[in-house]
Write a protein that holds these residues in place. Structure first.
Motif, PDB file in Angstrom:
ATOM      1  N   SER A  44     104.372  43.260 -40.611  1.00 42.01           N
ATOM      2  CA  SER A  44     103.939  41.860 -40.669  1.00 42.01           C
ATOM      3  C   SER A  44     102.431  41.704 -40.500  1.00 42.01           C
ATOM      4  O   SER A  44     101.810  40.902 -41.190  1.00 42.01           O
ATOM      5  CB  SER A  44     104.683  41.007 -39.643  1.00 42.01           C
ATOM      6  OG  SER A  44     104.381  41.421 -38.331  1.00 42.01           O
TER       7      SER A  44
ATOM      8  N   LEU B 146     115.494  38.014 -46.587  1.00 41.03           N
ATOM      9  CA  LEU B 146     115.707  39.464 -46.711  1.00 41.03           C
ATOM     10  C   LEU B 146     114.384  40.215 -46.830  1.00 41.03           C
ATOM     11  O   LEU B 146     114.190  41.261 -46.201  1.00 41.03           O
ATOM     12  CB  LEU B 146     116.593  39.764 -47.920  1.00 41.03           C
ATOM     13  CG  LEU B 146     118.055  39.351 -47.796  1.00 41.03           C
ATOM     14  CD1 LEU B 146     118.782  39.561 -49.124  1.00 41.03           C
ATOM     15  CD2 LEU B 146     118.741  40.112 -46.678  1.00 41.03           C
ATOM     16  N   THR B 147     113.478  39.686 -47.612  1.00 33.60           N
ATOM     17  CA  THR B 147     112.177  40.327 -47.787  1.00 33.60           C
ATOM     18  C   THR B 147     111.380  40.324 -46.488  1.00 33.60           C
ATOM     19  O   THR B 147     110.844  41.358 -46.076  1.00 33.60           O
ATOM     20  CB  THR B 147     111.378  39.615 -48.898  1.00 33.60           C
ATOM     21  OG1 THR B 147     112.122  39.681 -50.118  1.00 33.60           O
ATOM     22  CG2 THR B 147     110.018  40.261 -49.095  1.00 33.60           C
ATOM     23  N   LEU B 148     111.306  39.174 -45.842  1.00 33.31           N
ATOM     24  CA  LEU B 148     110.527  39.080 -44.611  1.00 33.31           C
ATOM     25  C   LEU B 148     111.120  39.928 -43.489  1.00 33.31           C
ATOM     26  O   LEU B 148     110.377  40.564 -42.731  1.00 33.31           O
ATOM     27  CB  LEU B 148     110.394  37.621 -44.186  1.00 33.31           C
ATOM     28  CG  LEU B 148     109.535  36.770 -45.116  1.00 33.31           C
ATOM     29  CD1 LEU B 148     109.665  35.299 -44.748  1.00 33.31           C
ATOM     30  CD2 LEU B 148     108.090  37.212 -45.068  1.00 33.31           C
ATOM     31  N   GLU B 149     112.436  39.927 -43.364  1.00 33.55           N
ATOM     32  CA  GLU B 149     113.067  40.756 -42.329  1.00 33.55           C
ATOM     33  C   GLU B 149     112.857  42.245 -42.622  1.00 33.55           C
ATOM     34  O   GLU B 149     112.632  43.033 -41.720  1.00 33.55           O
ATOM     35  CB  GLU B 149     114.557  40.449 -42.219  1.00 33.55           C
ATOM     36  CG  GLU B 149     114.871  39.136 -41.550  1.00 33.55           C
ATOM     37  CD  GLU B 149     114.543  39.101 -40.063  1.00 33.55           C
ATOM     38  OE1 GLU B 149     114.181  40.129 -39.456  1.00 33.55           O
ATOM     39  OE2 GLU B 149     114.653  37.994 -39.500  1.00 33.55           O
ATOM     40  N   GLY B 150     112.928  42.616 -43.887  1.00 30.93           N
ATOM     41  CA  GLY B 150     112.718  44.006 -44.264  1.00 30.93           C
ATOM     42  C   GLY B 150     111.294  44.474 -44.019  1.00 30.93           C
ATOM     43  O   GLY B 150     111.053  45.645 -43.720  1.00 30.93           O
ATOM     44  N   LEU B 151     110.374  43.563 -44.151  1.00 30.22           N
ATOM     45  CA  LEU B 151     108.965  43.906 -43.968  1.00 30.22           C
ATOM     46  C   LEU B 151     108.447  43.573 -42.569  1.00 30.22           C
ATOM     47  O   LEU B 151     107.247  43.678 -42.320  1.00 30.22           O
ATOM     48  CB  LEU B 151     108.122  43.183 -45.022  1.00 30.22           C
ATOM     49  CG  LEU B 151     108.415  43.577 -46.466  1.00 30.22           C
ATOM     50  CD1 LEU B 151     107.620  42.699 -47.424  1.00 30.22           C
ATOM     51  CD2 LEU B 151     108.108  45.043 -46.699  1.00 30.22           C
ATOM     52  N   ARG B 152     109.332  43.195 -41.673  1.00 29.67           N
ATOM     53  CA  ARG B 152     108.929  42.810 -40.316  1.00 29.67           C
ATOM     54  C   ARG B 152     107.996  43.835 -39.655  1.00 29.67           C
ATOM     55  O   ARG B 152     106.991  43.456 -39.066  1.00 29.67           O
ATOM     56  CB  ARG B 152     110.144  42.556 -39.444  1.00 29.67           C
ATOM     57  CG  ARG B 152     109.800  42.132 -38.035  1.00 29.67           C
ATOM     58  CD  ARG B 152     111.033  41.886 -37.199  1.00 29.67           C
ATOM     59  NE  ARG B 152     111.765  40.707 -37.607  1.00 29.67           N
ATOM     60  CZ  ARG B 152     111.492  39.474 -37.188  1.00 29.67           C
ATOM     61  NH1 ARG B 152     110.518  39.274 -36.344  1.00 29.67           N
ATOM     62  NH2 ARG B 152     112.209  38.458 -37.605  1.00 29.67           N
TER      63      ARG B 152
ATOM     64  N   PRO C 206     116.547  35.404 -50.589  1.00 27.64           N
ATOM     65  CA  PRO C 206     115.619  36.496 -50.924  1.00 27.64           C
ATOM     66  C   PRO C 206     114.384  36.525 -50.008  1.00 27.64           C
ATOM     67  O   PRO C 206     113.911  37.602 -49.649  1.00 27.64           O
ATOM     68  CB  PRO C 206     115.209  36.210 -52.371  1.00 27.64           C
ATOM     69  CG  PRO C 206     116.277  35.342 -52.914  1.00 27.64           C
ATOM     70  CD  PRO C 206     116.815  34.559 -51.752  1.00 27.64           C
ATOM     71  N   ALA C 207     113.894  35.352 -49.625  1.00 30.87           N
ATOM     72  CA  ALA C 207     112.726  35.307 -48.741  1.00 30.87           C
ATOM     73  C   ALA C 207     113.060  35.881 -47.366  1.00 30.87           C
ATOM     74  O   ALA C 207     112.287  36.662 -46.811  1.00 30.87           O
ATOM     75  CB  ALA C 207     112.216  33.876 -48.604  1.00 30.87           C
TER      76      ALA C 207
END
Length: 100
Positions: free
Chosen positions: A47, A38-44, A35-36
Motif C-alpha cells: 500500500s 479484491l485488488t486493494l486487499e491483494g495489494l495491501r 474487483p476494487a
C-alpha cells in the motif's frame, strides 16, 4: 504499542474523506466494487509503494479526478489504516446502493 492492542483510528481530513467518496462512488456506480476490493486487499502489503506510485501518476490523472483529490487520496493511502478507511467507505456505499 503492545502487540495485542488494537490499531488506533486514522485521522481523516475533510478533503481526504471527499476524495475517498468520489472514487468510491465512481467504483460503485460502474459495478467495480468487488474487483476494487479484491485488488486493494491483494495489494495491501504494497500500500505504501502504491501510494507513492500514485504521486508519480498525478500529472496524468486529471482526466478522471482533480489533482488535489488524487493527492489527498495518495496521502491517505500512505498509512495502511487509510486503506481500511477507503475499503470501509466503499463497502458502505455499495450496501447503500444495493438497499436503494
Amino acid at each position: 504499542m503492545p502487540p495485542d492492542s488494537p490499531p488506533s483510528e486514522i485521522e481523516v481530513t475533510r478533503a481526504q474523506s471527499e476524495a475517498v467518496d468520489k472514487v468510491a462512488r465512481f467504483l460503485v456506480r460502474f459495478g467495480l466494487t468487488v474487483p476494487a476490493i479484491l485488488t486493494l486487499e491483494g495489494l495491501r502489503p504494497l500500500s505504501f509503494v502504491g501510494s507513492q506510485f500514485m504521486h508519480l501518476l498525478t500529472p496524468s490523472i486529471g482526466v478522471f479526478l482533480s489533482v488535489s483529490d488524487w493527492e489527498e487520496l495518495a496521502h491517505l493511502l500512505e498509512d495502511r489504516r487509510g486503506l481500511d478507511y477507503f475499503l470501509g467507505r466503499l463497502e458502505s456505499l455499495d450496501r447503500a446502493r444495493r438497499a436503494a
